[in-house]
Design an enzyme around this catalytic site. Structure first.
Site, PDB file in Angstrom:
ATOM      1  N   ASP A  50       0.737  -0.911   0.531  1.00  0.00           N
ATOM      2  CA  ASP A  50      -0.202   0.175   0.207  1.00  0.00           C
ATOM      3  C   ASP A  50       0.814   0.869   0.059  1.00  0.00           C
ATOM      4  O   ASP A  50       1.794   1.125   0.578  1.00  0.00           O
ATOM      5  CB  ASP A  50      -1.028   0.177   1.178  1.00  0.00           C
ATOM      6  CG  ASP A  50      -1.378   1.642   1.357  1.00  0.00           C
ATOM      7  OD1 ASP A  50      -2.760   1.915   0.078  1.00  0.00           O
ATOM      8  OD2 ASP A  50      -1.667   2.178   2.486  1.00  0.00           O
ATOM      9  N   TYR A  55       2.862   9.739   0.510  1.00  0.00           N
ATOM     10  CA  TYR A  55       3.939   9.234   1.442  1.00  0.00           C
ATOM     11  C   TYR A  55       4.787   9.307   0.885  1.00  0.00           C
ATOM     12  O   TYR A  55       6.126   9.377   1.802  1.00  0.00           O
ATOM     13  CB  TYR A  55       3.497   7.548   1.422  1.00  0.00           C
ATOM     14  CG  TYR A  55       2.351   7.153   2.323  1.00  0.00           C
ATOM     15  CD1 TYR A  55       1.491   8.033   1.939  1.00  0.00           C
ATOM     16  CD2 TYR A  55       1.640   6.033   1.607  1.00  0.00           C
ATOM     17  CE1 TYR A  55      -0.151   7.719   2.954  1.00  0.00           C
ATOM     18  CE2 TYR A  55       0.159   5.562   2.216  1.00  0.00           C
ATOM     19  CZ  TYR A  55      -0.016   6.344   2.598  1.00  0.00           C
ATOM     20  OH  TYR A  55      -1.824   6.115   2.758  1.00  0.00           O
ATOM     21  N   LYS A  85      -2.004   6.460  -4.511  1.00  0.00           N
ATOM     22  CA  LYS A  85      -3.894   6.920  -3.579  1.00  0.00           C
ATOM     23  C   LYS A  85      -3.488   8.515  -4.931  1.00  0.00           C
ATOM     24  O   LYS A  85      -2.067   9.217  -4.661  1.00  0.00           O
ATOM     25  CB  LYS A  85      -3.571   7.456  -2.603  1.00  0.00           C
ATOM     26  CG  LYS A  85      -3.798   5.858  -1.915  1.00  0.00           C
ATOM     27  CD  LYS A  85      -4.630   6.102  -0.608  1.00  0.00           C
ATOM     28  CE  LYS A  85      -4.074   4.308   0.344  1.00  0.00           C
ATOM     29  NZ  LYS A  85      -2.418   3.735   1.048  1.00  0.00           N
ATOM     30  N   HIS A 118      -7.439   9.102  -1.921  1.00  0.00           N
ATOM     31  CA  HIS A 118      -6.725   9.604  -1.114  1.00  0.00           C
ATOM     32  C   HIS A 118      -8.344  10.383  -0.045  1.00  0.00           C
ATOM     33  O   HIS A 118      -8.368   8.791   1.239  1.00  0.00           O
ATOM     34  CB  HIS A 118      -5.933   9.985  -0.517  1.00  0.00           C
ATOM     35  CG  HIS A 118      -4.445   9.810   0.613  1.00  0.00           C
ATOM     36  ND1 HIS A 118      -3.097   9.320   0.106  1.00  0.00           N
ATOM     37  CD2 HIS A 118      -4.898   9.301   1.596  1.00  0.00           C
ATOM     38  CE1 HIS A 118      -3.129   8.821   1.032  1.00  0.00           C
ATOM     39  NE2 HIS A 118      -3.827   8.275   2.400  1.00  0.00           N
TER      40      HIS A 118
HETATM   41  P1  NAP Z   1      -0.338   0.148  11.945  1.00  0.00           P
HETATM   42  O1  NAP Z   1      -0.302  -0.425  11.059  1.00  0.00           O
HETATM   43  O2  NAP Z   1      -1.862   0.526  12.811  1.00  0.00           O
HETATM   44  O3  NAP Z   1       0.614   0.539  13.177  1.00  0.00           O
HETATM   45  C1  NAP Z   1       2.051   0.661  12.457  1.00  0.00           C
HETATM   46  C2  NAP Z   1       3.132   0.838  13.980  1.00  0.00           C
HETATM   47  O4  NAP Z   1       2.971  -0.191  13.836  1.00  0.00           O
HETATM   48  C3  NAP Z   1       4.611   1.182  13.623  1.00  0.00           C
HETATM   49  O5  NAP Z   1       4.903   1.942  14.354  1.00  0.00           O
HETATM   50  C4  NAP Z   1       5.262  -0.586  14.065  1.00  0.00           C
HETATM   51  O6  NAP Z   1       5.822  -0.276  14.234  1.00  0.00           O
HETATM   52  C5  NAP Z   1       4.309  -0.881  14.618  1.00  0.00           C
HETATM   53  N1  NAP Z   1       4.360  -2.407  14.817  1.00  0.00           N
HETATM   54  C6  NAP Z   1       3.842  -3.573  13.449  1.00  0.00           C
HETATM   55  N2  NAP Z   1       3.660  -4.050  13.568  1.00  0.00           N
HETATM   56  C7  NAP Z   1       3.762  -4.496  15.415  1.00  0.00           C
HETATM   57  C8  NAP Z   1       3.143  -5.312  16.218  1.00  0.00           C
HETATM   58  N3  NAP Z   1       3.616  -6.941  15.781  1.00  0.00           N
HETATM   59  N4  NAP Z   1       3.388  -5.412  17.693  1.00  0.00           N
HETATM   60  C9  NAP Z   1       3.507  -3.858  17.522  1.00  0.00           C
HETATM   61  N5  NAP Z   1       3.832  -3.200  17.268  1.00  0.00           N
HETATM   62  C10 NAP Z   1       4.052  -3.367  15.596  1.00  0.00           C
HETATM   63  O7  NAP Z   1      -0.362   1.257  11.648  1.00  0.00           O
HETATM   64  P2  NAP Z   1      -0.701   2.961  10.483  1.00  0.00           P
HETATM   65  O8  NAP Z   1       0.710   2.797   9.208  1.00  0.00           O
HETATM   66  O9  NAP Z   1      -1.444   4.018  10.488  1.00  0.00           O
HETATM   67  O10 NAP Z   1      -1.165   2.411   9.073  1.00  0.00           O
HETATM   68  C11 NAP Z   1      -1.135   1.366   8.179  1.00  0.00           C
HETATM   69  C12 NAP Z   1      -0.423   1.405   6.325  1.00  0.00           C
HETATM   70  O11 NAP Z   1      -1.900   1.854   6.168  1.00  0.00           O
HETATM   71  C13 NAP Z   1      -0.254   2.776   6.709  1.00  0.00           C
HETATM   72  O12 NAP Z   1       1.535   2.888   6.363  1.00  0.00           O
HETATM   73  C14 NAP Z   1      -0.610   3.061   5.239  1.00  0.00           C
HETATM   74  O13 NAP Z   1      -0.229   2.237   4.024  1.00  0.00           O
HETATM   75  C15 NAP Z   1      -1.945   3.106   5.669  1.00  0.00           C
HETATM   76  N6  NAP Z   1      -2.221   3.993   5.876  1.00  0.00           N
HETATM   77  C16 NAP Z   1      -3.022   4.297   5.125  1.00  0.00           C
HETATM   78  C17 NAP Z   1      -4.378   5.907   5.944  1.00  0.00           C
HETATM   79  C18 NAP Z   1      -4.995   6.621   4.747  1.00  0.00           C
HETATM   80  O14 NAP Z   1      -5.356   7.266   4.689  1.00  0.00           O
HETATM   81  N7  NAP Z   1      -5.700   5.892   3.082  1.00  0.00           N
HETATM   82  C19 NAP Z   1      -3.720   6.454   6.102  1.00  0.00           C
HETATM   83  C20 NAP Z   1      -3.032   5.477   7.081  1.00  0.00           C
HETATM   84  C21 NAP Z   1      -2.350   4.923   6.849  1.00  0.00           C
HETATM   85  P3  NAP Z   1       7.889  -1.167  13.665  1.00  0.00           P
HETATM   86  O15 NAP Z   1       7.556  -0.872  12.156  1.00  0.00           O
HETATM   87  O16 NAP Z   1       8.672  -0.674  13.969  1.00  0.00           O
HETATM   88  O17 NAP Z   1       7.076  -2.608  13.294  1.00  0.00           O
END
Ligand code: NAP
Length: 316
Positions: A50, A55, A85, A118
């Site tokens: 994604d 980003y 996006k 987005h």
């Molecule tokens: P997330 O995936 O909920 O959380 C990421 C965080 O959790 C990072 O700090 C990661 O650290 C940690 N983590 C990952 N696996 C873990 C585990 N097994 N145990 C403990 N901690 C863990 O949050 P997000 O990055 O906001 O969302 C994921 C993706 O969704 C984004 O990268 C993006 O591609 C997409 N997104 C889309 C939108 C939108 O508007 N469409 C908005 C936000 C996000 P480490 O890397 O150190 O493991």
């Protein structure tokens, strides 16, 4: 290698792996780190990535894909499912196709598997930073932007098109004129923002939901550790020999939702894929369903003041 289930979307000719790797990192990291993380992810079995223009991860993702092909980690680009996006400053009929072409150049690809609007929002070119200011908002003409998205699919620049951060009301609007309905709505879904009404609505309309920030975006400016350190999730995890993060991911999957989770740590990447060969009991699911909801933390941090969010018609 993990066996990741796949689902068919209502448009496009290929299936989407249920678990994708997010490439947005906060605070932003060097592109070499993103590239290395994507290569690690391909090695441990991720095939769905994604990304988004916003980003800044399209270029390193593209470099990692090219490198994976060179190294023989994948035989063909077709083995991957790549999402990007349309950013809000390009939410104009005439800018949609050029914006997608720019993303494809960044990614060194001929086509995307999925291209999403987005946010249901248009901002002026001056809006370089979030949270957005009110004076940067321009009314979005959703009908004409969606025509641009449909053109992208017709031109073969993307297999499927969809939206992100759209409420039921915004989806109603888009469905009233869409010739190609959105295949996906990507929104925040996790045990603390469960989106029950939106999930129900999308099921009815045949729009697949992908959940972002499934772990509560721990470590980012918009997220927190309330999921990975939730006592309720921790108790369930201990009883099952899993981690709280795995319980959260499994719960999201059991809502019929696909997932994009971000980890740049190889062990956690692997851990996040180990959620498909066990399940939650009815009682465990019920406990999670009853967790108090915190709603819209991410949305608020991007869009700022409450009245602006209401104006955007977002679910808060
Ligand atoms: P997330 O995936 O909920 O959380 C990421 C965080 O959790 C990072 O700090 C990661 O650290 C940690 N983590 C990952 N696996 C873990 C585990 N097994 N145990 C403990 N901690 C863990 O949050 P997000 O990055 O906001 O969302 C994921 C993706 O969704 C984004 O990268 C993006 O591609 C997409 N997104 C889309 C939108 C939108 O508007 N469409 C908005 C936000 C996000 P480490 O890397 O150190 O493991």
């Amino acid at each position: 290698m993990a066996n990741i289930p796949e689902i068919s979307l209502c448009s496009g000719d290929r299936t989407m792996p249920i678990m994708g790797m997010g490439t947005a990192s906060y605070p932003p990291v060097d592109s070499e780190i993103v590239k290395a993380a994507v290569l690690d992810a391909i090695k441990v079995g991720y095939r769905h990535f994604d990304s988004a223009f916003a980003y800044g991860s399209e270029k390193p993702l593209g470099e990692a894909i090219a490198e994976a092909l060179r190294l023989g980690l994948i035989k063909s680009r077709d083995e991957l499912f790549i999402t990007s996006k349309l950013w809000c400053s390009f939410a104009d009929r005439d800018l949609v196709v050029p914006a997608l072409k720019m993303s494809l150049r960044n990614l060194q690809l001929d086509y995307l598997d999925l291209y999403l609007i987005h946010h249901p929002l248009r901002v002026s070119q001056e809006a370089s930073q979030t949270p957005f200011q009110k004076e940067h908002l321009i009314p979005i003409d959703l009908k004409s932007v969606w025509e641009g998205m449909e053109e992208c699919q017709k031109l073969g620049l993307t297999k499927s098109i969809g939206v992100s951060n759209f409420s039921c009301k915004k989806l109603d609007e888009i469905l009233s004129f869409a010739k190609i309905p959105p295949a996906v709505n990507q929104v925040e879904v996790n045990p603390l923002w469960q989106q029950k009404q939106l999930i129900e609505y999308c099921k009815e309309k045949g729009i697949h939901i992908t959940g972002y920030s499934p772990l509560g975006a721990n470590g980012t400016k918009w997220g927190d550790n309330r999921i990975v350190e939730s006592q309720v999730l921790e108790e369930i995890a201990q009883a099952k020999g899993k981690t709280a993060a795995q319980v959260a991911l499994r719960w999201v999957y059991e809502q019929g939702v696909s997932i994009v989770a971000k980890s740049f740590n190889k062990e956690r990447m692997k851990q996040n894929l180990q959620i498909f060969d066990w399940s939650l009991t009815e009682e465990e699911s019920k406990k999670i369903s009853q967790l108090p909801q915190r709603k819209g933390v991410l949305f608020a941090s991007i869009f700022g003041p409450h009245d602006l969010i209401l104006e955007l018609d977002a679910e808060i």
